[in-house]
Design an enzyme around this catalytic site. Structure first.
Site, mmCIF file in Angstrom:
data_model
loop_
_atom_site.group_PDB
_atom_site.id
_atom_site.type_symbol
_atom_site.label_atom_id
_atom_site.label_comp_id
_atom_site.label_asym_id
_atom_site.label_seq_id
_atom_site.Cartn_x
_atom_site.Cartn_y
_atom_site.Cartn_z
ATOM 1 N N ASP A 69 0.818 -1.212 0.000
ATOM 2 C CA ASP A 69 0.000 0.000 0.000
ATOM 3 C C ASP A 69 0.851 1.262 0.000
ATOM 4 O OD1 ASP A 69 0.951 -0.467 2.571
ATOM 5 O OD2 ASP A 69 -1.019 -0.916 3.408
ATOM 6 N N ASP A 138 -7.276 -3.119 14.420
ATOM 7 C CA ASP A 138 -8.675 -3.456 14.131
ATOM 8 C C ASP A 138 -8.764 -4.646 13.169
ATOM 9 O OD1 ASP A 138 -7.791 -2.319 11.814
ATOM 10 O OD2 ASP A 138 -9.240 -0.667 11.771
ATOM 11 N N HIS A 140 -7.121 -5.171 10.320
ATOM 12 C CA HIS A 140 -7.008 -4.978 8.870
ATOM 13 C C HIS A 140 -5.692 -5.498 8.322
ATOM 14 C CE1 HIS A 140 -5.284 -0.788 9.799
ATOM 15 N NE2 HIS A 140 -4.350 -1.333 9.030
ATOM 16 N N GLU A 145 -9.553 -1.914 5.367
ATOM 17 C CA GLU A 145 -10.188 -1.538 6.620
ATOM 18 C C GLU A 145 -11.449 -2.371 6.863
ATOM 19 O OE1 GLU A 145 -8.480 0.187 8.466
ATOM 20 O OE2 GLU A 145 -8.046 2.230 7.829
HETATM 21 C C1 GLP Z 1 -0.878 0.132 8.459
HETATM 22 C C2 GLP Z 1 -0.397 -0.647 7.247
HETATM 23 C C3 GLP Z 1 -0.535 -2.143 7.456
HETATM 24 C C4 GLP Z 1 0.098 -2.552 8.779
HETATM 25 C C5 GLP Z 1 -0.596 -1.815 9.899
HETATM 26 C C6 GLP Z 1 -0.049 -2.178 11.265
HETATM 27 O O1 GLP Z 1 -2.251 0.251 8.482
HETATM 28 N N1 GLP Z 1 -1.109 -0.284 6.065
HETATM 29 O O2 GLP Z 1 0.066 -2.842 6.379
HETATM 30 O O3 GLP Z 1 0.005 -3.940 8.949
HETATM 31 O O4 GLP Z 1 -0.440 -0.412 9.695
HETATM 32 O O5 GLP Z 1 1.108 -1.471 11.533
HETATM 33 P P1 GLP Z 1 2.110 -1.800 12.697
HETATM 34 O O6 GLP Z 1 2.903 -2.973 12.224
HETATM 35 O O7 GLP Z 1 2.956 -0.569 12.806
HETATM 36 O O8 GLP Z 1 1.312 -2.086 13.899
#
Ligand code: GLP
Length: 257
Positions: A69, A138, A140, A145
């Site tokens: 992304d 959450d 995702h 989302e």
């Molecule tokens: C963002 C990214 C996800 C990632 C998530 C969790 O939303 N788009 O790909 O998995 O954050 O991030 P973290 O690993 O910092 O908790």
């Protein structure tokens, strides 16, 4: 779906890095197509992969990557863009060829066209061999989302308040500076990968891990899609299991060691 429980973040990271390196090495001369995430979850894995690469234990010279992304409206040089994140934390430190790196362009004039082209590039490369990912609090996956279609493909998504709050830490804690939309591969895009490996770490992910592993497949906790994937692994630390049933933890520890 496999659930591997390791003691802490470092042991999770070492396990994930070794697993990825092994898969790349098994591909030998064939290009290996690797899907990649940003966020704090994969940082330890990237550090371990960099060390393995420097030690000559893995080479990314024939690896093709597709990132999950990118924010809409941040150019590649922006300090919080996922382009910058990937080059700063991973690509600049390994022997990957620049032309083999694919990251969605959140500045594209025609965002729908950019997303369609990305799907086409994934297809043209032979499909993703292994998609590495993290999970939002959450539940995702990528930026899919809650409420995302489980059939979704690469597209523009509006970020939820939960995600903007979580990501404000990268924008000096200022939610108003977090982009409101992003380009993201779809749940269907992830599900098409031949293998999916998800890193989950910390107590703040425990509720989402429980929902994704113990409840049914549903579009609210999009990571639950993995239950239908033939080769999916979640590797998590002890803290992330805090909300799982004792029986669930015992079961997976029993079969996975
Ligand atoms: C963002 C990214 C996800 C990632 C998530 C969790 O939303 N788009 O790909 O998995 O954050 O991030 P973290 O690993 O910092 O908790």
């Amino acid at each position: 779906m496999r659930l591997l429980i390791r003691q802490d973040y470092d042991t999770v990271s070492r396990w994930a890095a070794r697993y990825i390196a092994e898969k790349i090495n098994e591909a030998e001369d064939k290009p290996f197509v690797l899907g990649l995430p940003t966020g704090s979850s994969p940082l330890g894995t990237y550090r371990e992969l960099i060390a393995l690469c420097r030690a000559g234990k893995v080479s990314f010279a024939k690896t093709i990557t597709f990132n999950m992304d990118e924010y809409v409206g941040l150019d590649a040089a922006h300090p919080q863009s996922y382009h910058r994140f990937m080059w700063d934390n991973f690509f600049s430190h390994i022997d990957i060829q620049k032309e083999n790196v694919h990251i969605l362009n959140g500045m594209a004039k025609d965002l729908a066209k950019e997303c369609a082209l990305y799907e086409e590039q994934i297809r043209a490369s032979g499909g993703i061999d292994l998609f590495l990912g993290g999970m939002g609090a959450d539940g995702h996956i990528a930026f899919n989302e809650p409420g995302s279609s489980l059939q979704s493909r690469t597209r523009v998504k509006t970020l939820t308040m939960d995600t903007k709050i979580a990501n404000a830490r990268f924008f000096d804690g200022d939610i108003s500076r977090v982009p409101t939309t992003a380009l993201t591969v779809g749940v269907g895009t992830v599900m098409d990968a031949r293998e999916v490996l998800i890193i989950v770490s910390g107590h703040n992910k425990a509720r989402a891990l429980k929902a994704s592993v113990e409840e049914g497949i549903n579009h609210i906790w999009t990571l639950s899609c993995l239950q239908a994937h033939p080769h999916a692994i979640i590797v998590c630390d002890e803290a992330a299991t805090d909300e799982l049933k004792v029986g669930t933890v015992r079961y997976f520890k029993d079969i996975e060691g």
